[in-house]
Design a protein around this motif. Structure first.
Motif, PDB file in Angstrom:
ATOM      1  N   PHE A  37       0.829  -1.209   0.000  1.00  0.00           N
ATOM      2  CA  PHE A  37       0.000   0.000   0.000  1.00  0.00           C
ATOM      3  C   PHE A  37       0.858   1.251   0.000  1.00  0.00           C
ATOM      4  N   GLY A  38       1.978   1.215   0.733  1.00  0.00           N
ATOM      5  CA  GLY A  38       2.892   2.358   0.742  1.00  0.00           C
ATOM      6  C   GLY A  38       3.453   2.629  -0.638  1.00  0.00           C
ATOM      7  N   PHE A  43       3.712   5.799  -5.676  1.00  0.00           N
ATOM      8  CA  PHE A  43       3.592   5.936  -7.130  1.00  0.00           C
ATOM      9  C   PHE A  43       2.456   6.883  -7.504  1.00  0.00           C
ATOM     10  N   LYS A  44       1.363   6.816  -6.763  1.00  0.00           N
ATOM     11  CA  LYS A  44       0.201   7.674  -7.051  1.00  0.00           C
ATOM     12  C   LYS A  44       0.545   9.138  -6.818  1.00  0.00           C
ATOM     13  N   ILE A  45       1.243   9.436  -5.724  1.00  0.00           N
ATOM     14  CA  ILE A  45       1.594  10.809  -5.384  1.00  0.00           C
ATOM     15  C   ILE A  45       2.590  11.396  -6.386  1.00  0.00           C
ATOM     16  N   ASN A  46       3.552  10.573  -6.832  1.00  0.00           N
ATOM     17  CA  ASN A  46       4.600  11.050  -7.739  1.00  0.00           C
ATOM     18  C   ASN A  46       4.261  10.888  -9.211  1.00  0.00           C
ATOM     19  N   ASN A  47       3.020  10.533  -9.514  1.00  0.00           N
ATOM     20  CA  ASN A  47       2.510  10.412 -10.888  1.00  0.00           C
ATOM     21  C   ASN A  47       3.328   9.482 -11.772  1.00  0.00           C
ATOM     22  N   PHE A  48       3.759   8.351 -11.228  1.00  0.00           N
ATOM     23  CA  PHE A  48       4.422   7.327 -12.039  1.00  0.00           C
ATOM     24  C   PHE A  48       3.354   6.581 -12.833  1.00  0.00           C
TER      25      PHE A  48
END
Length: 52
Positions: A37-38, A43-48
């Protein structure tokens, strides 16, 4: 209605853990889920973008 409420209470009631369960394996599974989950949120926060 009372019978329904009693059945619902029995379903949500926490069961006592079995002493035969391997605690180390459960700790590993929980930690692996936390890491997963981390990583997802990282990845979601850094737009990967994975894949196309």
């Amino acid at each position: 209605m009372a019978n329904y409420i009693e059945r619902l209470k029995n379903k949500i009631k926490l069961k006592k853990l079995d002493s035969e369960q391997p605690i180390g394996a459960w700790i590993f599974v929980v930690l692996l889920n936390i890491v997963g989950f981390g990583g997802y949120f990282y990845f979601k926060i850094n737009n990967f973008q994975l894949g196309s």
